[in-house]
Design an enzyme around this catalytic site. Structure first.
Site, short mmCIF file in Angstrom:
data_model
loop_
_atom_site.label_atom_id
_atom_site.label_comp_id
_atom_site.label_asym_id
_atom_site.label_seq_id
_atom_site.Cartn_x
_atom_site.Cartn_y
_atom_site.Cartn_z
N HIS A 158 94.42 57.19 35.98
CA HIS A 158 95.37 56.19 36.52
C HIS A 158 96.38 55.79 35.43
O HIS A 158 97.57 55.70 35.69
CB HIS A 158 94.63 54.91 36.94
N LYS B 119 86.37 50.22 52.08
CA LYS B 119 85.65 50.51 50.83
C LYS B 119 84.94 49.25 50.34
O LYS B 119 85.46 48.14 50.50
CB LYS B 119 86.65 50.94 49.74
N ARG C 163 95.69 64.99 42.30
CA ARG C 163 94.75 65.73 41.46
C ARG C 163 94.59 67.17 41.93
O ARG C 163 94.57 68.09 41.16
CB ARG C 163 93.39 65.03 41.44
N SER D 241 87.46 57.25 39.91
CA SER D 241 86.63 56.08 39.61
C SER D 241 85.18 56.36 40.00
O SER D 241 84.25 55.97 39.28
CB SER D 241 87.15 54.86 40.37
P1 ADP Z 1 90.24 57.01 43.33
O1 ADP Z 1 89.23 56.00 43.82
O2 ADP Z 1 90.23 58.30 44.09
O3 ADP Z 1 90.26 57.19 41.86
P2 ADP Z 1 92.51 55.19 43.75
O4 ADP Z 1 92.74 54.65 45.11
O5 ADP Z 1 92.07 54.22 42.72
O6 ADP Z 1 91.59 56.45 43.84
O7 ADP Z 1 93.79 55.97 43.23
C1 ADP Z 1 95.08 55.48 43.29
C2 ADP Z 1 96.05 56.61 43.08
O8 ADP Z 1 95.83 57.24 41.82
C3 ADP Z 1 95.98 57.73 44.11
O9 ADP Z 1 97.31 58.19 44.33
C4 ADP Z 1 95.18 58.80 43.40
O10 ADP Z 1 95.49 60.09 43.89
C5 ADP Z 1 95.66 58.62 41.98
N1 ADP Z 1 94.71 59.08 40.99
C6 ADP Z 1 93.42 58.69 40.85
N2 ADP Z 1 92.84 59.33 39.81
C7 ADP Z 1 93.79 60.16 39.28
C8 ADP Z 1 93.81 61.11 38.22
N3 ADP Z 1 92.72 61.36 37.50
N4 ADP Z 1 94.97 61.78 37.96
C9 ADP Z 1 96.06 61.54 38.73
N5 ADP Z 1 96.11 60.68 39.75
C10 ADP Z 1 94.99 59.99 40.04
#
Ligand code: ADP
Length: 169
Positions: free
Chosen positions: A17, A41, A90, A128
């Protein structure tokens, strides 16, 4: 002034992130990182904890604001005067879902566009929920989480396990 919004659950914020935040903040004049309430969630960290973690790890980024919202993203963007949503991609598996959401957001708010930043290779596997899995084992978390939040993260994992809770919830 071009303002973009980076929405997500951030439960908790990972290095993946943070990489997207840094890159988006260097492209736009202002980036609002918005923790979205997702009724589907059950997060490990409260809204307040997730926003506090984000504020802690982005404090040196002057054009980044941390916020939270319990409304439709398209409405939030309109209210904040932004017409760009930033998302991280990703893998192909992210794409289908994100593409659908981008189309729905545009339908609700036609001036709203979604821009995708591809994940850097070292973060492609990172989410996460993966970090929560890894926390059960003796793994160095610094490759996955910003250092400033690791002690709080580990403490919560320990507390959840002691209470017999499910870290995958
Ligand atoms: P997650 O629970 O899948 O980590 P979030 O809802 O917190 O997802 O993610 C918010 C945004 O960040 C989404 O657009 C997700 O695709 C992106 N994201 C999450 N992890 C990564 C990563 N490792 N690299 C790039 N983008 C990411």
């Amino acid at each position: 002034m071009k303002t973009a919004i980076y929405p997500g659950s951030f439960d908790p914020v990972t290095n993946g992130h943070l990489n997207i935040i840094r890159r988006a903040a260097s492209i736009f004049d202002k980036l609002i990182v918005c923790v979205m309430v997702n009724a589907g969630k059950k997060p490990m960290f409260s809204l307040t904890e997730r926003t506090a973690f984000l504020a802690r790890v982005t404090r040196e980024l002057d054009n980044v604001e941390i916020d939270y919202a319990d409304e439709l993203l398209a409405d939030y963007a309109r209210r904040r005067g932004s017409c760009v949503i930033v998302k991280g991609l990703r893998a192909a598996s992210d794409f289908e879902n994100e593409f659908q959401m981008a189309l729905i957001n545009k339908k609700i708010n036609p001036s709203l566009d979604t821009m995708f930043l591809t994940s850097e290779h070292q973060y492609m596997y990172l989410s996460s929920s993966t970090v929560k899995e890894l926390a059960c084992y003796d793994v160095d978390l610094r490759d996955f989480l910003p250092e400033e939040i690791i002690p709080d993260f580990k403490q919560r994992i320990r507390a959840v396990k002691e209470q017999g809770g499910n870290i995958h919830a």
